[in-house]
Design an enzyme around this catalytic site. Structure first.
Site, PDB file in Angstrom:
ATOM      1  N   ASP A   1      34.234  38.521  11.527  1.00  0.00           N
ATOM      2  CA  ASP A   1      33.003  39.376  12.336  1.00  0.00           C
ATOM      3  C   ASP A   1      33.452  39.456  13.657  1.00  0.00           C
ATOM      4  O   ASP A   1      32.862  40.021  14.524  1.00  0.00           O
ATOM      5  CB  ASP A   1      31.924  38.507  12.238  1.00  0.00           C
ATOM      6  CG  ASP A   1      32.151  36.998  12.508  1.00  0.00           C
ATOM      7  OD1 ASP A   1      33.185  36.579  12.453  1.00  0.00           O
ATOM      8  OD2 ASP A   1      31.140  36.260  12.972  1.00  0.00           O
TER       9      ASP A   1
ATOM     10  N   LYS B   1      17.668  38.723  12.142  1.00  0.00           N
ATOM     11  CA  LYS B   1      18.462  39.663  12.654  1.00  0.00           C
ATOM     12  C   LYS B   1      18.143  40.568  13.703  1.00  0.00           C
ATOM     13  O   LYS B   1      16.778  40.425  13.987  1.00  0.00           O
ATOM     14  CB  LYS B   1      18.528  40.829  11.547  1.00  0.00           C
ATOM     15  CG  LYS B   1      19.628  40.480  10.208  1.00  0.00           C
ATOM     16  CD  LYS B   1      20.858  39.575  10.646  1.00  0.00           C
ATOM     17  CE  LYS B   1      21.952  40.699  10.886  1.00  0.00           C
ATOM     18  NZ  LYS B   1      23.187  39.701  11.007  1.00  0.00           N
TER      19      LYS B   1
HETATM   20  N1  LIG Z   1      32.096  36.237   8.048  1.00  0.00           N
HETATM   21  C1  LIG Z   1      31.054  35.364   8.216  1.00  0.00           C
HETATM   22  O1  LIG Z   1      29.964  35.836   7.505  1.00  0.00           O
HETATM   23  C2  LIG Z   1      30.777  34.461   9.364  1.00  0.00           C
HETATM   24  C3  LIG Z   1      29.948  33.494   9.412  1.00  0.00           C
HETATM   25  C4  LIG Z   1      30.091  32.448  10.329  1.00  0.00           C
HETATM   26  C5  LIG Z   1      31.122  32.293  11.378  1.00  0.00           C
HETATM   27  N2  LIG Z   1      32.047  33.431  11.247  1.00  0.00           N
HETATM   28  C6  LIG Z   1      33.049  33.298  12.035  1.00  0.00           C
HETATM   29  O2  LIG Z   1      34.054  32.343  11.737  1.00  0.00           O
HETATM   30  C7  LIG Z   1      34.914  32.308  12.842  1.00  0.00           C
HETATM   31  C8  LIG Z   1      35.066  30.841  13.110  1.00  0.00           C
HETATM   32  O3  LIG Z   1      33.947  30.240  13.559  1.00  0.00           O
HETATM   33  P1  LIG Z   1      33.642  28.612  13.976  1.00  0.00           P
HETATM   34  O4  LIG Z   1      32.154  28.289  14.079  1.00  0.00           O
HETATM   35  O5  LIG Z   1      34.434  27.698  13.018  1.00  0.00           O
HETATM   36  O6  LIG Z   1      34.236  28.622  15.368  1.00  0.00           O
HETATM   37  P2  LIG Z   1      34.777  27.225  16.091  1.00  0.00           P
HETATM   38  O7  LIG Z   1      34.897  27.511  17.450  1.00  0.00           O
HETATM   39  O8  LIG Z   1      33.955  26.095  15.728  1.00  0.00           O
HETATM   40  O9  LIG Z   1      36.321  27.066  15.769  1.00  0.00           O
HETATM   41  C9  LIG Z   1      37.628  27.961  15.893  1.00  0.00           C
HETATM   42  C10 LIG Z   1      38.727  26.934  15.956  1.00  0.00           C
HETATM   43  O10 LIG Z   1      39.740  28.098  16.056  1.00  0.00           O
HETATM   44  C11 LIG Z   1      40.633  27.496  16.668  1.00  0.00           C
HETATM   45  N3  LIG Z   1      41.751  28.390  17.246  1.00  0.00           N
HETATM   46  C12 LIG Z   1      41.608  29.184  18.213  1.00  0.00           C
HETATM   47  N4  LIG Z   1      42.777  29.958  18.344  1.00  0.00           N
HETATM   48  C13 LIG Z   1      43.569  29.517  17.351  1.00  0.00           C
HETATM   49  C14 LIG Z   1      45.161  29.683  17.001  1.00  0.00           C
HETATM   50  N5  LIG Z   1      45.475  30.572  17.728  1.00  0.00           N
HETATM   51  N6  LIG Z   1      45.516  29.149  15.869  1.00  0.00           N
HETATM   52  C15 LIG Z   1      44.739  28.275  15.458  1.00  0.00           C
HETATM   53  N7  LIG Z   1      43.627  27.822  15.612  1.00  0.00           N
HETATM   54  C16 LIG Z   1      42.963  28.416  16.791  1.00  0.00           C
HETATM   55  C17 LIG Z   1      40.057  26.625  17.746  1.00  0.00           C
HETATM   56  O11 LIG Z   1      40.875  25.499  18.500  1.00  0.00           O
HETATM   57  C18 LIG Z   1      38.782  26.185  17.123  1.00  0.00           C
HETATM   58  O12 LIG Z   1      39.155  24.790  16.631  1.00  0.00           O
HETATM   59  C19 LIG Z   1      33.961  33.087  14.159  1.00  0.00           C
HETATM   60  O13 LIG Z   1      34.727  34.185  14.199  1.00  0.00           O
HETATM   61  C20 LIG Z   1      32.929  33.239  13.590  1.00  0.00           C
HETATM   62  O14 LIG Z   1      32.254  34.336  14.131  1.00  0.00           O
HETATM   63  C21 LIG Z   1      31.890  34.458  10.257  1.00  0.00           C
END
Ligand SMILES: NC(=O)c1ccc[n+]([C@@H]2O[C@H](COP(=O)([O-])OP(=O)(O)OC[C@H]3O[C@@H](n4cnc5c(N)ncnc54)[C@H](O)[C@@H]3O)[C@@H](O)[C@H]2O)c1
Length: 371
Positions: A270, A75
């Protein structure tokens, strides 16, 4: 180089910057590794395991910070930690500086060379040190959703996989990136019906090929979202628009069209979340209910499984970490992907989005490293 790893001190952080396995690799590269006693407790690695891997175990974080040329963490440094950093020292960890002016000030004042995991890139345009945590969160999302669906937990009382003669549940995944694919794998493994919605047609094609008919894909429109959310038992929110807050794709009004006791797992919390009714929750109280819909919105999902998360993180960070230990700042000059990770160097910001978010000056990493 002397590579140091203090125990994480952020609230409820159980991961560790260096696992004993990673320590062995640094030692094999000829580096001295200094570990704070107890640093691996959260993943079940005691001091003996680190000593067996070749590390020197010291009592306090102060000793680690004083004696190390490079600090490896998980972190962002906390105030007591950034006060101990110094010019000429490398810091390799998650930083997330854009929303954090205080930490940025602390790092700038220290003169440290800070490489942020979250901005290191790879040849395919991805963020290789963020991906493992998305894999963990994506897989965990289905476990969380399935648990919340149980009657005693406020859910519909439905088994996602069904049983012979009884239909399985339906999982709708919004966003088919790293989180979405991993959620889909777990949901398919449980036997659920799965639909992934994404706004990228190339991505939908890839998903279609990958799952070979075992899931359905839909292009993201209001109509598609309504249909797939209303008929779902679990909805996973996994969208990301890099650098921006998540779009609110599911409104409060839409909750009334959903099945009572259905579950939404907003992994994108997040980045603000993609359900209008989401607010961040913690592992000690992960869910709440609005209009009969159970919301799971834990902002640091990988923290629930530190053993898996720490090993996945170390697998991803090791390659670049060894380059930094072997070659110091020269590794940043030669490797553009690692250089993209440089956020702060000798009291200057070197990452444009961070500087813009904080309204501060910046200098190109290439320019300041060449100086
Ligand atoms: N809560 C947690 O602990 C935690 C942990 C890891 C990641 N995350 C979060 O999860 C989220 C996704 O991460 P990721 O690594 O899969 O990202 P990524 O970039 O691999 O995938 C995101 C996807 O969302 C799609 N997208 C964007 N706008 C859209 C819409 N209007 N409709 C449908 N699809 C849409 C994109 O085309 C892409 O395929 C991020 O916000 C990341 O920060 C949260």
């Amino acid at each position: 180089m002397r590579v140091g790893c203090p125990k994480e001190i952020k609230n409820h952080e159980y991961r560790v910057g260096l696992t004993p396995g990673a320590v062995r690799e640094y030692v094999a590269h000829g580096h001295e590794v200094i570990i704070q006693s107890g640093a691996g407790t959260g993943i079940g690695a005691d001091d003996g395991a680190y000593q067996a891997a070749g590390a020197r175990v010291v009592k306090t974080a102060e000793e680690v910070f004083q004696q190390s040329d490079m600090i490896v963490k998980v972190k962002e440094p906390q105030p007591s930690e950034w006060a101990q950093l110094r010019e000429g020292q490398l810091l390799y960890t998650y930083l997330h500086l854009a929303p954090d002016p205080e930490q940025t000030k602390g790092l700038l004042a220290s003169g440290v060379t800070a490489i942020a995991y979250e901005t290191v890139t790879d040849d395919r345009g991805g963020l290789p040190l963020l991906a493992p945590m998305s894999e963990v969160a994506g897989r965990l999302a289905i476990q969380a959703g399935a648990t919340a669906l149980q009657k005693a937990n406020g859910g519909r009382g439905l088994l996602l996989g069904g049983v012979p003669g009884v239909l399985p549940g339906k999982v709708t995944i919004i966003g088919g990136g790293v989180v979405g694919i991993n959620s889909a794998m777990m949901a398919v493994g449980l036997g659920a019906d799965v639909v992934i919605i994404d706004r990228s047609i190339p991505r939908l094609r890839q998903l279609d090929e990958l799952f070979r008919g075992r899931i359905h894909t839909r292009f993201s429109t209001i109509e598609a979202l309504e249909e797939e959310v209303f008929s779902a038992d679990v909805v996973v929110g996994a969208v990301l628009i890099p650098g921006a807050a998540a779009p609110k794709l599911v409104t409060r009004e839409m909750l009334s069209g959903m099945k009572k006791g259905a579950v939404v797992v907003d992994v994108a919390i997040d980045q603000g979340g993609c359900f209008e009714t989401s607010h961040p929750t913690t592992h000690s109280e992960p869910t709440y209910e609005i209009d009969g819909i159970i919301h799971y919105c834990v902002a640091n999902m990988p923290g629930a499984v530190p053993v898996t998360s720490a090993h996945a993180l170390n697998n991803a960070t090791l390659h670049y970490g060894l380059q930094l230990a072997d070659r110091g700042v020269k590794a940043l000059i030669d490797n553009p992907h690692l250089r993209n990770g440089l956020n702060v160097h000798k009291g200057r910001i070197t990452n444009r989005p961070v500087a813009e978010a904080l309204g501060l000056d910046m200098v190109e990493a290439k320019t300041i490293l060449a100086a």
